[in-house]
Structures are given as C-alpha cells and as structure tokens.
Design an enzyme around this catalytic site. Sequence first.
Site, PDB file in Angstrom:
ATOM      1  N   ARG A  82      48.022  40.757  37.928  1.00 51.79           N
ATOM      2  CA  ARG A  82      47.853  40.530  39.110  1.00 51.79           C
ATOM      3  C   ARG A  82      49.603  39.006  39.305  1.00 51.79           C
ATOM      4  O   ARG A  82      49.658  37.993  38.781  1.00 51.79           O
ATOM      5  CB  ARG A  82      46.735  39.398  39.720  1.00 51.79           C
ATOM      6  CG  ARG A  82      47.153  39.115  41.509  1.00 51.79           C
ATOM      7  CD  ARG A  82      45.637  38.792  41.809  1.00 51.79           C
ATOM      8  NE  ARG A  82      44.997  39.419  41.944  1.00 51.79           N
ATOM      9  CZ  ARG A  82      43.326  38.734  41.348  1.00 51.79           C
ATOM     10  NH1 ARG A  82      43.104  38.046  42.063  1.00 51.79           N
ATOM     11  NH2 ARG A  82      42.270  40.111  41.526  1.00 51.79           N
ATOM     12  N   HIS A 127      43.882  36.809  36.283  1.00 47.52           N
ATOM     13  CA  HIS A 127      44.311  37.451  35.946  1.00 47.52           C
ATOM     14  C   HIS A 127      46.281  37.713  35.860  1.00 47.52           C
ATOM     15  O   HIS A 127      46.983  38.269  35.047  1.00 47.52           O
ATOM     16  CB  HIS A 127      44.690  38.563  37.642  1.00 47.52           C
ATOM     17  CG  HIS A 127      43.033  39.541  37.341  1.00 47.52           C
ATOM     18  ND1 HIS A 127      42.462  39.989  37.333  1.00 47.52           N
ATOM     19  CD2 HIS A 127      42.261  38.993  38.425  1.00 47.52           C
ATOM     20  CE1 HIS A 127      41.289  40.787  37.758  1.00 47.52           C
ATOM     21  NE2 HIS A 127      41.278  39.999  37.735  1.00 47.52           N
ATOM     22  N   GLU A 192      30.987  38.030  39.463  1.00 54.24           N
ATOM     23  CA  GLU A 192      31.432  39.243  39.882  1.00 54.24           C
ATOM     24  C   GLU A 192      31.572  40.163  38.207  1.00 54.24           C
ATOM     25  O   GLU A 192      31.366  39.824  37.411  1.00 54.24           O
ATOM     26  CB  GLU A 192      32.939  39.061  40.311  1.00 54.24           C
ATOM     27  CG  GLU A 192      33.631  38.732  41.561  1.00 54.24           C
ATOM     28  CD  GLU A 192      34.849  38.116  41.649  1.00 54.24           C
ATOM     29  OE1 GLU A 192      35.483  37.698  42.510  1.00 54.24           O
ATOM     30  OE2 GLU A 192      36.046  38.368  40.875  1.00 54.24           O
ATOM     31  N   HIS A 195      34.547  41.718  37.203  1.00 53.34           N
ATOM     32  CA  HIS A 195      35.347  40.894  36.315  1.00 53.34           C
ATOM     33  C   HIS A 195      35.044  40.419  34.801  1.00 53.34           C
ATOM     34  O   HIS A 195      34.326  39.948  34.746  1.00 53.34           O
ATOM     35  CB  HIS A 195      35.736  39.412  37.246  1.00 53.34           C
ATOM     36  CG  HIS A 195      36.752  38.396  36.904  1.00 53.34           C
ATOM     37  ND1 HIS A 195      37.305  38.136  37.716  1.00 53.34           N
ATOM     38  CD2 HIS A 195      36.898  37.640  35.696  1.00 53.34           C
ATOM     39  CE1 HIS A 195      38.563  37.559  37.292  1.00 53.34           C
ATOM     40  NE2 HIS A 195      38.126  37.218  36.413  1.00 53.34           N
TER      41      HIS A 195
END
Length: 217
Positions: A82, A127, A192, A195
Amino acid sequence: MAIDYKQEAVMDSSQFVLLSDYVPGIIQEIRYFSTFNFVGERIDGYEVPCAILTKEAARALKAVSNQANARGFRLKIFDAYRPATAVKHFVLWGIDDLDQKMKPFFYPEVEKQDLFKEGYIAAQSGHSRGSTVDLTLVDMMTGKEVDMGSAFDYFGELSHPDYKGVTKEQYENRMMLQDMMVQNGFEPIDCEWWHFTLKDEPFPDTYFEFPVSLDVI
C-alpha cells in the site's frame, strides 16, 4: 553486497514483484482500487487492481498458497503493498467528520474518530513496507469465500481473530487461515483476522511511496 534500504529513496520498487508472477492461481480483489471500501472511493496510489509485494513476502505466500491448495482452498488477496500516498488519503478522510457514507457497511459499531485510536487504520501502515497482506480463503469446490464471520475491513470486535461471538465453524476457519500463514513465516494482529505481516520482513523501517502500477515492476 547487501543494500541498506533505510538510506534508499522510498520510490525504489526494485525489490518488489507482482504477486501473480509468484502465485499464478491467486485470486485478487484489490478493494482500494474500487469504490467498495470504507472510504467509498478509489484510493490514491492504486493505478491498477493488482497485488505487489516484496520478493520475500511473495515467496512465503506461495508456500501458503501451495498448502491451501492441497487442502482444497485458494487464496484471495484484498490488499498487499500500500503506497504511503494511500495512507495519507486515509488520514485525510479520517479528519473529515462529515464523510461517513460507508459507516453502515464497514464501521457501524465504532465511531469514525476512534478508528485510528483502536488500531483499525494506521497513520503509518505496515502495508507500505511491502510485506503485509490482507487475504482470505476461497473454497475450490464452491468458488465462494470461506465464512470467516465478518467481511474484510469490517472494523469492530467481530473481526478480532479470537472473538468468541462467531460460530465454531467460523472460528475454525479463521484459525485455519492463521495457522497456514504462521507456519510459513507470517504474523497476525489482534484486531483483524485477514491481516498478516512477514515476520522477517526485509524493510522493517522503510515506507515506500511508488504507486501500485505495472510500470514500476
């Protein structure tokens, strides 16, 4: 000679790969390229809907994929590398209290101003170091996602991996994914189920900014 990437420009994508080159059968649904995400619009830095990772993370994920395939499942990727520009987009969105159009779908039980404080969104995301991935499992017989008890990017206690309010089957599905990821070198987080970060990530202190683009790989 090993390169000290702490000193390299964060636009350098030379140690990154297209995940599909390492795991040809992988399914990709890159949510931040689409408008179906917690912001409700395409996120800055996502120029194509493809997963990019460091070579080390891609190799490790290939091992996970092989293990999953042997058990009748395929991996489905929601997000991988990301860009830091995308994280800045999240931060600016977080400041805008009036923009809550996606709240009913992604964070109905959490106030928008608490999403960063409670760890669902990071002002500096792992990320962006290139070795973190968001994913789930798809049943090869049905072609459907395995039931994990909550959707990807549902921000709330329901998505905590060890949440006991899900069914026994949903909890076992979460643990199956987690076990395969951990066995192949990834670490989970506590809020999460989707993740994971490569434990021995090659760039633990570097945050990259190059876009998610076929031109950079």
